[in-house]
Write a protein that holds these residues in place. Structure first.
Motif, PDB file in Angstrom:
ATOM      1  N   LEU A 109     -71.268 -33.578  69.999  1.00  0.00           N
ATOM      2  CA  LEU A 109     -70.774 -34.227  68.777  1.00  0.00           C
ATOM      3  C   LEU A 109     -71.503 -35.548  68.536  1.00  0.00           C
ATOM      4  O   LEU A 109     -71.872 -35.863  67.399  1.00  0.00           O
ATOM      5  CB  LEU A 109     -69.270 -34.447  68.866  1.00  0.00           C
ATOM      6  CG  LEU A 109     -68.431 -33.170  68.892  1.00  0.00           C
ATOM      7  CD1 LEU A 109     -66.981 -33.493  69.204  1.00  0.00           C
ATOM      8  CD2 LEU A 109     -68.539 -32.429  67.570  1.00  0.00           C
TER       9      LEU A 109
ATOM     10  N   MET B  35     -73.916 -36.497  65.400  1.00  0.00           N
ATOM     11  CA  MET B  35     -73.769 -37.719  64.612  1.00  0.00           C
ATOM     12  C   MET B  35     -75.092 -38.481  64.554  1.00  0.00           C
ATOM     13  O   MET B  35     -75.497 -38.963  63.482  1.00  0.00           O
ATOM     14  CB  MET B  35     -72.675 -38.611  65.210  1.00  0.00           C
ATOM     15  CG  MET B  35     -71.283 -38.044  65.085  1.00  0.00           C
ATOM     16  SD  MET B  35     -70.055 -38.949  66.079  1.00  0.00           S
ATOM     17  CE  MET B  35     -70.023 -40.536  65.249  1.00  0.00           C
TER      18      MET B  35
ATOM     19  N   TYR C  86     -66.059 -38.859  61.539  1.00  0.00           N
ATOM     20  CA  TYR C  86     -66.047 -38.581  62.979  1.00  0.00           C
ATOM     21  C   TYR C  86     -65.731 -39.847  63.773  1.00  0.00           C
ATOM     22  O   TYR C  86     -64.900 -39.827  64.681  1.00  0.00           O
ATOM     23  CB  TYR C  86     -67.404 -38.035  63.449  1.00  0.00           C
ATOM     24  CG  TYR C  86     -67.632 -36.582  63.156  1.00  0.00           C
ATOM     25  CD1 TYR C  86     -66.899 -35.596  63.808  1.00  0.00           C
ATOM     26  CD2 TYR C  86     -68.611 -36.185  62.249  1.00  0.00           C
ATOM     27  CE1 TYR C  86     -67.125 -34.254  63.552  1.00  0.00           C
ATOM     28  CE2 TYR C  86     -68.844 -34.845  61.994  1.00  0.00           C
ATOM     29  CZ  TYR C  86     -68.103 -33.876  62.643  1.00  0.00           C
ATOM     30  OH  TYR C  86     -68.331 -32.554  62.386  1.00  0.00           O
TER      31      TYR C  86
ATOM     32  N   GLU D   3     -62.101 -40.872  63.449  1.00  0.00           N
ATOM     33  CA  GLU D   3     -61.235 -39.946  64.191  1.00  0.00           C
ATOM     34  C   GLU D   3     -61.333 -40.190  65.700  1.00  0.00           C
ATOM     35  O   GLU D   3     -60.323 -40.239  66.403  1.00  0.00           O
ATOM     36  CB  GLU D   3     -61.607 -38.495  63.875  1.00  0.00           C
ATOM     37  CG  GLU D   3     -60.676 -37.501  64.515  1.00  0.00           C
ATOM     38  CD  GLU D   3     -60.954 -36.070  64.091  1.00  0.00           C
ATOM     39  OE1 GLU D   3     -60.593 -35.165  64.861  1.00  0.00           O
ATOM     40  OE2 GLU D   3     -61.540 -35.857  63.003  1.00  0.00           O
TER      41      GLU D   3
END
Length: 133
Positions: free
Chosen positions: A81, A85, A107, A110
């Motif tokens: 992840l 990004m 993202y 979160e």
């Protein structure tokens, strides 16, 4: 000038005395701050500022990747992840597309909010309500 030096001293002390989990929270907050500034720079046509702030964001994400404890299963899920990004930030920079920055910002927010919850849960376990300190 004295106010600026006092603030810089405060910031340095905050970093030097923070726990590992608090440092991670600071990284997430920095990531969010730099993405928002990148977007403002992009909208203002400030290509130099946009580039600089996207690179700052990428540096923060690289630090998050470096500090992952690879022995913990969730870290194996976080790494791709973070890589995603980082890649999307490169695309946002090259294509000058604010929606990509918005995606990465979602993202980051979160992850930050989840991390805050982890810190709170750990504190509650460490110091249950009514416990004597």
């Amino acid at each position: 000038m004295m106010g600026k030096n006092a603030y810089e001293t405060y910031q340095m002390n905050s970093v030097n005395t923070a726990s590992g989990s608090e440092l991670t929270l600071m990284l997430y907050n920095g990531c969010i701050k730099f993405i928002k500034q990148s977007k403002k720079d992009m909208e203002a046509g400030n290509h130099e500022g946009k580039n600089r702030n996207i690179q700052k964001t990428q540096n923060v994400i690289q630090e998050l990747m470096l500090t992952l404890n690879r022995d913990i299963p969730i870290a194996q899920e976080m790494l791709p992840l973070y890589e995603y990004m980082h890649h999307r930030l490169t695309q946002a920079n090259l294509k000058n597309e604010a929606p990509i920055l918005d995606e990465v910002l979602e993202y980051a927010v979160e992850f930050r909010d989840t991390w805050k919850q982890v810190i709170l849960l750990n504190r509650q376990r460490e110091f249950p309500e009514g416990a004597q300190i």
